[in-house]
Scaffold this motif. Sequence first.
Motif, PDB file in Angstrom:
ATOM      1  N   LEU A   1       0.574  -1.470   0.253  1.00 36.06           N
ATOM      2  CA  LEU A   1      -0.252   0.024   0.448  1.00 36.06           C
ATOM      3  C   LEU A   1       0.727   1.252   0.300  1.00 36.06           C
ATOM      4  CD1 LEU A   1      -2.756  -0.881   2.596  1.00 36.06           C
ATOM      5  CD2 LEU A   1      -3.031  -0.287   0.693  1.00 36.06           C
ATOM      6  N   GLN A   2       2.051   1.454   0.693  1.00 37.44           N
ATOM      7  CA  GLN A   2       2.765   2.585   0.549  1.00 37.44           C
ATOM      8  C   GLN A   2       3.323   2.749  -0.545  1.00 37.44           C
ATOM      9  OE1 GLN A   2       5.658   1.514   3.797  1.00 37.44           O
ATOM     10  NE2 GLN A   2       4.589   1.564   5.564  1.00 37.44           N
ATOM     11  N   GLN A   3       3.657   1.256  -1.839  1.00 40.00           N
ATOM     12  CA  GLN A   3       4.809   1.494  -2.639  1.00 40.00           C
ATOM     13  C   GLN A   3       3.175   1.890  -3.779  1.00 40.00           C
ATOM     14  OE1 GLN A   3       5.683  -2.749  -3.326  1.00 40.00           O
ATOM     15  NE2 GLN A   3       7.171  -2.202  -2.350  1.00 40.00           N
ATOM     16  N   ILE A   4       1.998   1.298  -3.147  1.00 40.03           N
ATOM     17  CA  ILE A   4       0.921   1.939  -4.336  1.00 40.03           C
ATOM     18  C   ILE A   4       0.537   3.652  -3.950  1.00 40.03           C
ATOM     19  CG2 ILE A   4      -1.307   2.356  -4.564  1.00 40.03           C
ATOM     20  CD1 ILE A   4      -1.522  -0.393  -4.567  1.00 40.03           C
ATOM     21  N   GLY A   5       0.513   4.338  -2.823  1.00 37.67           N
ATOM     22  CA  GLY A   5       0.202   5.678  -2.934  1.00 37.67           C
ATOM     23  C   GLY A   5       1.633   6.631  -3.193  1.00 37.67           C
ATOM     24  N   ALA A   6       2.864   5.630  -3.326  1.00 40.02           N
ATOM     25  CA  ALA A   6       4.270   6.837  -3.624  1.00 40.02           C
ATOM     26  C   ALA A   6       4.105   6.321  -5.087  1.00 40.02           C
ATOM     27  CB  ALA A   6       5.438   6.740  -3.110  1.00 40.02           C
ATOM     28  N   GLN A   7       3.073   5.612  -5.975  1.00 42.70           N
ATOM     29  CA  GLN A   7       3.407   5.679  -7.739  1.00 42.70           C
ATOM     30  C   GLN A   7       1.867   6.412  -7.833  1.00 42.70           C
ATOM     31  OE1 GLN A   7       5.047   4.134  -9.578  1.00 42.70           O
ATOM     32  NE2 GLN A   7       4.016   5.273 -10.748  1.00 42.70           N
ATOM     33  N   MET A   8       0.864   6.596  -6.745  1.00 40.93           N
ATOM     34  CA  MET A   8      -0.094   7.482  -7.438  1.00 40.93           C
ATOM     35  C   MET A   8      -0.153   8.754  -7.461  1.00 40.93           C
ATOM     36  SD  MET A   8      -2.962   5.613  -7.713  1.00 40.93           S
ATOM     37  CE  MET A   8      -3.239   4.326  -7.460  1.00 40.93           C
ATOM     38  N   ILE A   9       1.305   9.553  -6.273  1.00 38.30           N
ATOM     39  CA  ILE A   9       1.669  10.820  -6.408  1.00 38.30           C
ATOM     40  C   ILE A   9       1.990  11.219  -7.602  1.00 38.30           C
ATOM     41  CG2 ILE A   9       2.546  12.521  -5.194  1.00 38.30           C
ATOM     42  CD1 ILE A   9       2.272  10.767  -2.629  1.00 38.30           C
ATOM     43  N   ALA A  10       3.924   9.877  -8.290  1.00 41.15           N
ATOM     44  CA  ALA A  10       4.695  10.123  -9.303  1.00 41.15           C
ATOM     45  C   ALA A  10       3.474  10.332 -10.817  1.00 41.15           C
ATOM     46  CB  ALA A  10       4.912   8.938  -9.409  1.00 41.15           C
ATOM     47  N   ASN A  11       2.053  10.081 -10.519  1.00 43.29           N
ATOM     48  CA  ASN A  11       1.606   9.677 -11.744  1.00 43.29           C
ATOM     49  C   ASN A  11       0.033  10.997 -11.559  1.00 43.29           C
ATOM     50  OD1 ASN A  11       1.813   7.484 -12.669  1.00 43.29           O
ATOM     51  ND2 ASN A  11       0.787   6.342 -11.453  1.00 43.29           N
ATOM     52  N   ASP A  12       0.656  11.791 -10.248  1.00 42.56           N
ATOM     53  CA  ASP A  12      -0.422  12.955 -10.324  1.00 42.56           C
ATOM     54  C   ASP A  12      -1.506  12.844 -10.677  1.00 42.56           C
ATOM     55  OD1 ASP A  12      -0.525  15.307  -9.735  1.00 42.56           O
ATOM     56  OD2 ASP A  12      -0.219  15.836 -11.886  1.00 42.56           O
ATOM     57  N   VAL A  13      -2.019  11.670 -10.651  1.00 44.95           N
ATOM     58  CA  VAL A  13      -3.583  11.401 -10.108  1.00 44.95           C
ATOM     59  C   VAL A  13      -4.681  12.666  -9.798  1.00 44.95           C
ATOM     60  CG1 VAL A  13      -3.138   8.809 -10.336  1.00 44.95           C
ATOM     61  CG2 VAL A  13      -3.943  10.658  -7.621  1.00 44.95           C
ATOM     62  N   ASP A  14      -5.558  12.898 -10.021  1.00 43.82           N
ATOM     63  CA  ASP A  14      -6.920  14.041  -9.979  1.00 43.82           C
ATOM     64  C   ASP A  14      -7.225  13.479  -8.594  1.00 43.82           C
ATOM     65  OD1 ASP A  14      -6.252  15.749 -11.873  1.00 43.82           O
ATOM     66  OD2 ASP A  14      -6.936  14.347 -12.667  1.00 43.82           O
ATOM     67  N   VAL A  15      -7.064  12.388  -8.664  1.00 45.80           N
ATOM     68  CA  VAL A  15      -8.109  12.323  -6.855  1.00 45.80           C
ATOM     69  C   VAL A  15      -7.775  10.401  -6.811  1.00 45.80           C
ATOM     70  CG1 VAL A  15     -10.112  11.601  -7.991  1.00 45.80           C
ATOM     71  CG2 VAL A  15     -10.048  11.758  -5.559  1.00 45.80           C
ATOM     72  N   ILE A  16      -7.836  10.422  -5.836  1.00 45.59           N
ATOM     73  CA  ILE A  16      -7.417   8.704  -4.497  1.00 45.59           C
ATOM     74  C   ILE A  16      -8.760   8.424  -4.074  1.00 45.59           C
ATOM     75  CG2 ILE A  16      -6.303   6.541  -3.896  1.00 45.59           C
ATOM     76  CD1 ILE A  16      -3.649   8.585  -2.975  1.00 45.59           C
TER      77      ILE A  16
END
Length: 366
Positions: free
Chosen positions: A107-122
């Motif tokens: 889950l921590q790795q996923i969170g970092a990847q979401m930020i790297a992908n610059d998503v608009d919402v999680i």
Amino acid sequence: MKKTNTMKKLMTLALSLAMTLSLAACGGGDMGKPNPGSGTQGSGSGAQQPVHEKTYKVGIVKFMDHASLDQIESSLQAELDVLGKELGVTFHYADYSANGQGDGTILQQIGAQMIANDVDVIVPIATPAVQSMLAAVEDTDIPIIFSAVSDPIKDGIVADLNAPGGKATGTSDALNTEMVMELMLAANPDIQKVGLLYSKSESSSAKPVEEAKAYLAAKGIAVEEKTGTNTNEISSAVDALVAAKVDAIFTPTDNTVQSAELAIFEKLQDAKVPHYGGADSFALNGAFCGYGVDYVQLGQATAKMVADLLVNGADPAATPVQIMTAENAVINTETCAAIGMDLDQLKSAFSTLGINVIETTTKQGF
């Protein structure tokens, strides 16, 4: 000869004109195609250019695989597709969906990847996923619309249900524990001992377990409590509860037990012990009875909150958490027969509590 040359020149001119018009038509068609990621454009002269479809990157994070969370995810995605067509936008989630596999490190790795992908919402599904994503976006401006959080205040996700006060809001599947206890007693008024089966690693299970203990104590009913953090431990806990001769078992909206249900339901059938779970997917996976919110509706409600945030600019801090409610109990007819309970009598008993019965049989997923 001159006449022939003149005719050739006219034919060449006509052909050139036709090609020019054809290219112009092709160019006009390209301009009208959607351009994901851009909004309405205007020219310097004030003339309105064609409207381009806006695309939003929606990161979906599911805590683990099991029937309830799978149902929420598929319902959420389907509703985002419908809303996208209605609103003239695209909610792009295909490249931004992830499964935490019940593992905090993942889950921590996923969170970092979401930020790297610059998503608009999680959009995290289930409390542990929400907690991990909140930690991940702490120093960013990425908002969160959560799904299936049983107790958002106790778990520190929002300050208030009506005014969350931070960057997160969403939908709650808070369980009506008292109703599950009343269903249990309606089915068997002579219950003497109830087993409580859950995972201590899931904070969302703590409140309903305490509520169940208080209710049963007031009724003078004994409690046997067993826990586990994985399928093997849950299976051993079931063996211990059967050995303790419990009359019924209660599990709240616990992901760990839910993911183990297919591995334990036959033991409980053989022991003729009814298992009551805090979601309809428990019954789908073999438990006697599941009572909880409709996860299709919960997924749809979550999608609407995502659209309101991204398209209408809704502020998570001021958007109330939606508390879903339940009116139906799902009974596994195969398990009902295996443990010797009468389905018609159950329907009659549950109806006195204002609860309808929906029938299911054992399957892996919806």
